[in-house]
Design a protein around this motif. Structure first.
Motif, mmCIF file in Angstrom:
data_model
loop_
_atom_site.group_PDB
_atom_site.id
_atom_site.type_symbol
_atom_site.label_atom_id
_atom_site.label_comp_id
_atom_site.label_asym_id
_atom_site.label_seq_id
_atom_site.Cartn_x
_atom_site.Cartn_y
_atom_site.Cartn_z
ATOM 1 N N ASP A 136 54.968 -37.451 -89.779
ATOM 2 C CA ASP A 136 54.612 -36.821 -91.050
ATOM 3 C C ASP A 136 53.100 -36.628 -91.191
ATOM 4 O O ASP A 136 52.576 -36.502 -92.284
ATOM 5 C CB ASP A 136 55.152 -37.637 -92.235
ATOM 6 N N ARG A 137 52.427 -36.616 -90.059
ATOM 7 C CA ARG A 137 50.996 -36.330 -90.047
ATOM 8 C C ARG A 137 50.741 -35.258 -89.005
ATOM 9 O O ARG A 137 51.370 -35.273 -87.948
ATOM 10 C CB ARG A 137 50.192 -37.580 -89.700
ATOM 11 N N ARG A 138 49.837 -34.366 -89.290
ATOM 12 C CA ARG A 138 49.499 -33.359 -88.286
ATOM 13 C C ARG A 138 48.072 -32.875 -88.475
ATOM 14 O O ARG A 138 47.587 -32.780 -89.595
ATOM 15 C CB ARG A 138 50.474 -32.184 -88.336
ATOM 16 N N ASP A 142 51.101 -37.558 -99.394
ATOM 17 C CA ASP A 142 50.230 -37.667 -100.559
ATOM 18 C C ASP A 142 50.375 -39.025 -101.233
ATOM 19 O O ASP A 142 51.470 -39.387 -101.662
ATOM 20 C CB ASP A 142 50.598 -36.544 -101.528
ATOM 21 N N LEU A 169 40.896 -42.029 -93.779
ATOM 22 C CA LEU A 169 41.380 -40.979 -92.888
ATOM 23 C C LEU A 169 41.646 -41.537 -91.488
ATOM 24 O O LEU A 169 42.704 -41.280 -90.882
ATOM 25 C CB LEU A 169 40.343 -39.840 -92.842
ATOM 26 N N PHE A 204 52.126 -33.733 -100.164
ATOM 27 C CA PHE A 204 51.143 -33.717 -99.084
ATOM 28 C C PHE A 204 49.736 -33.583 -99.641
ATOM 29 O O PHE A 204 49.521 -32.959 -100.682
ATOM 30 C CB PHE A 204 51.355 -32.509 -98.151
ATOM 31 N N ALA A 261 43.768 -31.959 -91.715
ATOM 32 C CA ALA A 261 44.641 -33.083 -91.339
ATOM 33 C C ALA A 261 45.560 -33.400 -92.522
ATOM 34 O O ALA A 261 45.093 -33.802 -93.588
ATOM 35 C CB ALA A 261 43.795 -34.291 -90.963
ATOM 36 N N LEU A 262 46.858 -33.173 -92.314
ATOM 37 C CA LEU A 262 47.816 -33.411 -93.403
ATOM 38 C C LEU A 262 48.256 -34.867 -93.420
ATOM 39 O O LEU A 262 48.476 -35.469 -92.363
ATOM 40 C CB LEU A 262 49.055 -32.528 -93.244
ATOM 41 N N VAL A 263 48.409 -35.401 -94.608
ATOM 42 C CA VAL A 263 48.925 -36.772 -94.774
ATOM 43 C C VAL A 263 49.914 -36.776 -95.933
ATOM 44 O O VAL A 263 49.808 -35.942 -96.833
ATOM 45 C CB VAL A 263 47.787 -37.787 -95.087
ATOM 46 N N THR A 285 40.890 -37.667 -82.853
ATOM 47 C CA THR A 285 40.241 -38.079 -84.115
ATOM 48 C C THR A 285 38.706 -38.096 -84.005
ATOM 49 O O THR A 285 38.026 -38.408 -84.978
ATOM 50 C CB THR A 285 40.758 -39.461 -84.565
ATOM 51 N N GLU A 315 44.772 -43.508 -91.523
ATOM 52 C CA GLU A 315 45.957 -42.640 -91.586
ATOM 53 C C GLU A 315 46.320 -42.122 -90.192
ATOM 54 O O GLU A 315 47.468 -41.860 -89.886
ATOM 55 C CB GLU A 315 45.699 -41.432 -92.495
ATOM 56 N N TYR A 316 45.284 -41.918 -89.364
ATOM 57 C CA TYR A 316 45.486 -41.314 -88.045
ATOM 58 C C TYR A 316 45.297 -42.318 -86.908
ATOM 59 O O TYR A 316 44.976 -41.944 -85.793
ATOM 60 C CB TYR A 316 44.555 -40.090 -87.894
#
Ligand code: FAD
Length: 422
Positions: A219-221, A241, A261, A183, A237-239, A273, A264-265
């Motif tokens: 898998d994103r939060r 890795d 970013l 991550f 914001a987790l992504v 966002t 990713e979102y």
């Protein structure tokens, strides 16, 4: 005759140790490699297990309130279709004896420094030496060598030198690196007033209201909430890795790219966002690493604490809280020792600290990995993850000596770890 405690590292663990260890006839020297005025602009939450120590034992509650500490009222969880799925109030004061609190990192850091060094505290004020990078350590003699070649001798050496610890290798006799967890985290902080002007965002979240908001996709939060009396708003914001192969030794933190970013979102609602687009300051990107449980935390006159001993994922916000628990343990198990401290005595106290702390810190490391598992099934919006899942284990804590009395034993730790199968 006084004893000398040398703390290597002036982060949360090091400064907290300096406070916990303060005692008459005890000299405490904190050696910090940096100039100590560059703590990153981000928020940090402490959980009730740690705020109890900080506020009740160390008396820092009022000072932290003066710099805008905020009580977190609970979690609001949104799915990526923008719907509020669950609201979990934190009724921590009665159950856990303290609240979950949110600070600006700089504020808690400065307040810890103030309490470690103020002249009117208990015992001698700690001395903080900045630009003092430790490069070597004689474990049995308790001698540390600084980059400029100078040496300093202590009765007890605390290795609070963080996730990239130098002392870890000395204590273990071999290298253990913190490994990528798969991550990365984007982090940003912006003025709440900017978000109040954004109707889409404001219609869903009041940026000054004291709740942690989470928007969860597979898998994103995103984890976000206010700080500094509501004037700032922080977003993590987790992504997954993309840089897991980054060589060890390279910087794990870099500048995040806004377009990447947003991409990713892209499946997240536009209101969620909005903070990304409004961020004027740098967006930070941290590769998240942790360590496997270490074989030991101590050798000779040196003990590792904080991230040096048990780096963990930030998914439960327990990293700094565990560092504070370690500091409290040092204070408790060394409280009666004054003057010269013989090597055998140091080792016997370290053994007790390790026995009291290892199992718990290891469980919380594991729970933090568990809490990182996908929040929803792929393509589904139903959130399976419960941020309060491990709260009772984590927060029903009354200090290391109390925990040592009621610890359940290594056998049960093994069983728990097997059950988690991580
Ligand atoms: C994205 C993210 C979000 C997080 N959010 C939270 C949160 O909300 N709540 C929470 O509890 N935790 C959080 N954490 C974790 C938390 O920041 C760490 O667990 C905590 O800071 C550990 O404190 P420490 O003192 O052990 O290490 P550090 O804070 O890293 O301090 C180590 C210090 O040692 C110094 N040092 C290193 N080597 C040497 C040397 N050789 N000589 C002298 N000095 C040295 C460093 O300069 C540094 O000042 C988060 C982490 C990440 C990555």
């Amino acid at each position: 005759m006084s004893s000398t405690f040398i703390v290597v590292g002036g982060g949360i663990a090091g400064l907290a140790s300096a406070i916990a260890l303060r005692a008459p006839k005890r000299r405490i020297v904190v050696l910090e490699q940096s100039s100590l005025n560059r703590e990153v602009g981000a928020t940090l939450s402490l959980q009730p297990n740690a705020t109890k120590i900080v506020e009740k034992q160390w008396g820092m509650g009022d000072a932290l309130k003066r710099v805008g500490a905020m009580r977190d009222e609970g979690f609001n969880m949104y799915s990526i279709d923008g719907k509020l799925q669950r609201s979990i109030p934190l009724v921590s004061k009665t159950e856990y004896g303290a609240d979950r609190m949110v600070y600006h990192r700089r504020d808690i850091h400065d307040t810890l420094k103030e309490f470690a060094t103020q002249v009117d505290g208990f015992g001698e004020p700690a001395e903080i030496r900045t630009s003092s990078c430790v490069v070597a350590c004689d474990l049995d003699e308790g001698i540390v060598t600084l980059k400029d070649g100078s040496v300093i001798k202590g009765d007890v050496i605390i290795g609070a030198d963080g996730i990239k610890s130098t002392l870890r290798k000395d204590v273990l006799g071999y290298e253990v690196q913190a490994e990528p967890t798969g991550f990365s985290a984007y982090r940003l902080v912006l003025p709440s007033s900017d978000l109040e002007q954004n109707k889409d965002f404001r219609d869903v979240i009041d940026p000054r209201s004291s709740f942690t908001s989470m928007v969860m996709g597979h898998d994103r939060r995103m984890i976000m909430g206010p700080a500094r009396d509501g004037n700032l708003f922080s977003v993590v914001a987790l992504v997954p890795d993309q840089r897991a192969e980054v060589e060890a030794g390279n910087s794990w933190t870099s500048r995040g790219d806004l377009e990447t970013l947003l991409n990713e979102y892209k499946d997240f609602p536009a209101w969620a966002t909005a903070p990304f687009r409004l961020a004027k300051d740098e967006i930070g990107l941290w590769q998240l690493r942790d360590t496997e449980p270490l074989e030991t935390w101590h050798r000779g006159r040196v003990i590792l604490i904080g991230d040096a001993a048990h780096a963990m994922l930030p998914t439960q916000g327990q990293g700094a809280s565990q560092a504070i628990e370690d500091a409290e343990a040092l204070g408790a198990f060394f409280s009666d020792l004054k003057g010269d401290i013989q090597l055998e005595e140091v080792q016997s106290r370290f053994k007790k600290i390790f026995e009291a702390r290892f199992e718990r810190a290891t469980m919380i490391q594991r729970y933090s990995r568990e809490a990182a598992r996908p929040a929803t099934d792929k393509g589904d919006t139903k959130i399976k993850m419960n941020p309060a899942e491990f709260m009772d284990y984590n927060c029903l804590y009354n200090g290391a000596k109390d925990w040592a009395h009621r610890r359940v034993g290594t056998e049960s730790l093994e069983k728990e770890l097997q059950a988690l199968a991580v």
